[in-house]
Design an enzyme around this catalytic site. Structure first.
Site, PDB file in Angstrom:
ATOM      1  N   HIS A 282       0.867  -1.190   0.000  1.00 13.78           N
ATOM      2  CA  HIS A 282       0.000   0.000   0.000  1.00 13.78           C
ATOM      3  C   HIS A 282       0.902   1.238   0.000  1.00 13.78           C
ATOM      4  O   HIS A 282       0.957   1.998   0.962  1.00 13.78           O
ATOM      5  CB  HIS A 282      -0.938  -0.027   1.208  1.00 13.78           C
ATOM      6  CG  HIS A 282      -2.135   0.884   1.101  1.00 13.78           C
ATOM      7  ND1 HIS A 282      -3.430   0.439   1.280  1.00 13.78           N
ATOM      8  CD2 HIS A 282      -2.241   2.213   0.843  1.00 13.78           C
ATOM      9  CE1 HIS A 282      -4.275   1.467   1.149  1.00 13.78           C
ATOM     10  NE2 HIS A 282      -3.575   2.549   0.879  1.00 13.78           N
TER      11      HIS A 282
ATOM     12  N   GLU B 279     -12.647  -0.388  -0.277  1.00  8.59           N
ATOM     13  CA  GLU B 279     -12.639   0.961   0.302  1.00  8.59           C
ATOM     14  C   GLU B 279     -13.850   1.724  -0.187  1.00  8.59           C
ATOM     15  O   GLU B 279     -14.193   1.670  -1.379  1.00  8.59           O
ATOM     16  CB  GLU B 279     -11.393   1.763  -0.121  1.00  8.59           C
ATOM     17  CG  GLU B 279     -10.132   1.403   0.610  1.00  8.59           C
ATOM     18  CD  GLU B 279      -8.957   2.296   0.240  1.00  8.59           C
ATOM     19  OE1 GLU B 279      -9.168   3.474  -0.122  1.00  8.59           O
ATOM     20  OE2 GLU B 279      -7.818   1.804   0.304  1.00  8.59           O
TER      21      GLU B 279
HETATM   22  C1  GAL Z   1      -7.413   5.679  -1.304  1.00  9.17           C
HETATM   23  C2  GAL Z   1      -6.240   5.078  -0.566  1.00  9.17           C
HETATM   24  C3  GAL Z   1      -6.338   5.156   0.932  1.00  9.17           C
HETATM   25  C4  GAL Z   1      -6.985   6.435   1.422  1.00  9.17           C
HETATM   26  C5  GAL Z   1      -8.215   6.790   0.616  1.00  9.17           C
HETATM   27  C6  GAL Z   1      -8.872   8.104   0.994  1.00  9.17           C
HETATM   28  O1  GAL Z   1      -7.029   6.071  -2.573  1.00  9.17           O
HETATM   29  O2  GAL Z   1      -6.082   3.727  -0.910  1.00  9.17           O
HETATM   30  O3  GAL Z   1      -5.078   4.934   1.453  1.00  9.17           O
HETATM   31  O4  GAL Z   1      -6.081   7.447   1.493  1.00  9.17           O
HETATM   32  O5  GAL Z   1      -7.912   6.831  -0.744  1.00  9.17           O
HETATM   33  O6  GAL Z   1      -8.470   9.140   0.160  1.00  9.17           O
END
Ligand code: GAL
Length: 492
Positions: free
Chosen positions: A143, A400
Site C-alpha cells: 500500500h 474501500e
Molecule cells: C485511497 C487510498 C487510501 C486512502 C483513501 C482516501 O485512494 O487507498 O489509502 O487514502 O484513498 O483518500
C-alpha cells in the site's frame, strides 16, 4: 367507531410508522463487513528497531508537499496501540480488518536477504491478536510505501521490480500465510502510477506523465501476476487462501446519450479501471484496444518511434489473464464525461492528453472536504453494474468506500454518505452484482497522504495532539455498528 374510520386510522398508523422509522432493507447473509487502514497511514514508529526508509518517509521529510507539513512518523501510533485498534474492531463488530504490511519494516533494505525479526514479530502479534478476537485479517502486501533504495533504482519503472516485489510477497506468504487467508497484492495501481509517476501528487512525485506512469503500470502488472502465480503454485495448495488486488476508479457517466459522449465515458473507464482491469479480468486479456490505440496514435503524432505504452508479449498476456480470485474495488465518487467539441489543445505529453475527454461534476452534488469527492451514490450502483457487464459477472469485494470531513465527531455528513452508498450497494446486488464484502475506509482518522491530517475519514476520531493518540468513536461508528448488528439499513 365506523369501519371506514378504523381503516383510516390503521392506514394513518401504518404510514406514520413507515415515515418515522423508514423502510428497512436487509443485507443478504452472503456479505461480510470490514474496515481498512494502511501501514504508512497508521503505524508510525517510522524508525524503530531496524526498519528501513521508504518513499513516504523520504517524501514527507525532505519536501514541503504535504499540506500541513506533517508526516507519518507517529501517525496513529498503531505500532504501539494495536490492542486498542482491536478493541475498536470488536466494538464495531466487523468480520474482518484490512491492513497493509510495511515493506521496510520486514525487509529493511528492500531485498529479501535480510529480514527484520522485530518487524515480523509485530505483524505476527497483530495477526494472532486479530484471530483471537475472531476478526479475519485481510492483508494488503503493498500500500504505497516502497523501500527508498528500490526507488533509487527506478522504483516501479524498473522491470526488475517484478522480481523484487515477488521476493517480498514470498516472505509474507511464508511468515504469515499459515494464518492469513486473504491477500491483496497491490492497493490502487492506478494511483501509484498516475499520481506518483505521472504527477507530483504522491511519492515519488516523478512528474513524467505519459511516460513513467505507463512504465510503472507495466512492471506493476507483471509483479502482480508473478506474485499471484507464486501463491497459486506454491502456497495455495497448503495454505488454501485467496489472492487478488484492489483497483480504484471514479465512475465515469456519459454527459449525454450522444454516441460521442458515450464513447468518451467508456474511454475514461478504460483508461482508469481498464488500464489494470482489462489485462486481468477481460476474456481477451492485454490492455484494452481503446488504450492501445489512443496512446499509439498520440505517440506517433508526437514523433515517438514507438507507443509510449509498452507492449505485452502473447505469453505475458496469457500469464496475466485471470490472476485474481475476485474483483477488488475501491470507490469514492463519480463525474460526468463528454467528448470535447474541438480537439483539446495541449503542448504536453500526458496521460490526460492521451485520454482526451472532458470531465466535470454537477454543482448540485453534495461535496466533502476533498474537492474531488462528491456524493453520488447512484454512480456506485452504475459502476458495480459496469464491472458485472464488462468482466463477466465476477465476485466483487469492495475494499474501500468512505467520506472525508475536516474534523467532526458528530459526523452526520459521513453517515449520509454511507447510507447513500450502502443503499446503492444493495440496489446493485438486487440488479445481480455479486458483491460478497464491503469495507469502510477507514477504521480511524489517519495520515491522508498529501493532505496530511487535514482530511479525516475515520469512524473513530484520533487526537493527533495527544501523545496517546486517543481514539473516540464518532456518530458514524455507532451507525456502522448498528448496520452490522442488525444487518439492515434504512432505505434512503
Ligand atoms: C485511497 C487510498 C487510501 C486512502 C483513501 C482516501 O485512494 O487507498 O489509502 O487514502 O484513498 O483518500
Amino acid at each position: 367507531m365506523a369501519f371506514a374510520n378504523v381503516v383510516a386510522l390503521l392506514c394513518f398508523l401504518a404510514t406514520s410508522i413507515f415515515t418515522v422509522e423508514g423502510e428497512v432493507r436487509r443485507f443478504p447473509d452472503t456479505i461480510s463487513f470490514g474496515v481498512a487502514t494502511a501501514s504508512y497511514q497508521v503505524e508510525g514508529a517510522w524508525n524503530v528497531s531496524d526498519k528501513g526508509e521508504n518513499i513516504w518517509d523520504r517524501f514527507t521529510h525532505t519536501t514541503d508537499s504535504i499540506r500541513d507539513r506533517s508526516n507519518g512518523d507517529v501517525a496513529c501510533d498503531s505500532y504501539n496501540q494495536h490492542r486498542r485498534d482491536i478493541e475498536m474492531l470488536k466494538e464495531l463488530g466487523v468480520d474482518y480488518y484490512r491492513f497493509s504490511i510495511s515493506w521496510t519494516r520486514i525487509l529493511p533494505d528492500g531485498f529479501s536477504n535480510r529480514l527484520s525479526q522485530d518487524g515480523i514479530a509485530y505483524y505476527n502479534t497483530l495477526i494472532n491478536d486479530l484471530l483471537e478476537a475472531n476478526i479475519t485479517p485481510y492483508v494488503t502486501i503493498y500500500h504505497w510505501d516502497l523501500p527508498q533504495r528500490l526507488q533509487d533504482l527506478g522504483g516501479w519503472a524498473n522491470p526488475m521490480m517484478a522480481d523484487y516485489y515477488t521476493d517480498f510477497a514470498k516472505v509474507a506468504f511464508e511468515a504469515f500465510g499459515d494464518r492469513v487467508k486473504h491477500w491483496l497484492t497491490f492497493n490502487e495501481p492506478w494511483v501509484i502510477c498516475y499520481q506518483g509517476y505521472g504527477m507530483i501528487e504522491k511519492a515519488p512525485a516523478l512528474d513524467m506523465s505519459g511516460i513513467a506512469d505507463y512504465l510503472c503500470g507495466h512492471s506493476l502488472l507483471k509483479a502482480h501476476a508473478k506474485a499471484y502465480h507464486l501463491y497459486d503454485d506454491v502456497y495455495r495448495p497448503t495454505q488454501n487462501g485467496r489472492i487478488g488486488w484492489t483497483l480504484n476508479t471514479n465512475y465515469h457517466e456519459a454527459a449525454s446519450q450522444s454516441p460521442a459522449d458515450r464513447e468518451a465515458a467508456e474511454r475514461a473507464m478504460q483508461f482508469e479501471l481498464g488500464w489494470f482491469g482489462h489485462p486481468v479480468f477481460s476474456s481477451e486479456g492485454d490492455y484494452s484496444q481503446i488504450l492501445k490505440d489512443r496512446v499509439n496514435q498520440k505517440s506517433s503524432e508526437q514523433g515517438y518511434p514507438r507507443s509510449r505504452l509498452p507492449e505485452f508479449t502473447s505469453e505475458e498476456v496469457a500469464y496475466l489473464k485471470g490472476t485474481c480470485d475476485f474483483f477488488g474495488l475501491n470507490h469514492y465518487s463519480t463525474n460526468f464525461v463528454r467528448m470535447p467539441t474541438m480537439a483539446l489543445k495541449s503542448s504536453k505529453v500526458s496521460f490526460d492528453d492521451d485520454l482526451g475527454v472532458e470531465k466535470f461534476v454537477d454543482p448540485a452534488w453534495p461535496g466533502s472536504e476533498a474537492d474531488w469527492l462528491k456524493v453520488v451514490p447512484w454512480g456506485f450502483r452504475n459502476l458495480l453494474n459496469w464491472i458485472r457487464n464488462s468482466y463477466n459477472s465476477p465476485e466483487i469485494i469492495v475494499f474501500e468506500n468512505g467520506f472525508p470531513d475536516r474534523d467532526d465527531k458528530d459526523d452526520v455528513d459521513r453517515i449520509n454518505y454511507y447510507n447513500g452508498y450502502m443503499n446503492a450497494l444493495l440496489d446493485a446486488m438486487e440488479d445481480g452484482c455479486n458483491v460478497t464484502a464491503y469495507t469502510a475506509w477507514s477504521l480511524m482518522d489517519n495520515f491522508e497522504w498529501s493532505d496530511g491530517y487535514t482530511q479525516r475519514y475515520g469512524l473513530y476520531h484520533v487526537d493527533f495532539n495527544d501523545p496517546m493518540r486517543t481514539r473516540t468513536p464518532k456518530a458514524s461508528a455507532m451507525y456502522y455498528k448498528s448496520i452490522l448488528e442488525t444487518r439492515t439499513i434504512e432505505r434512503d
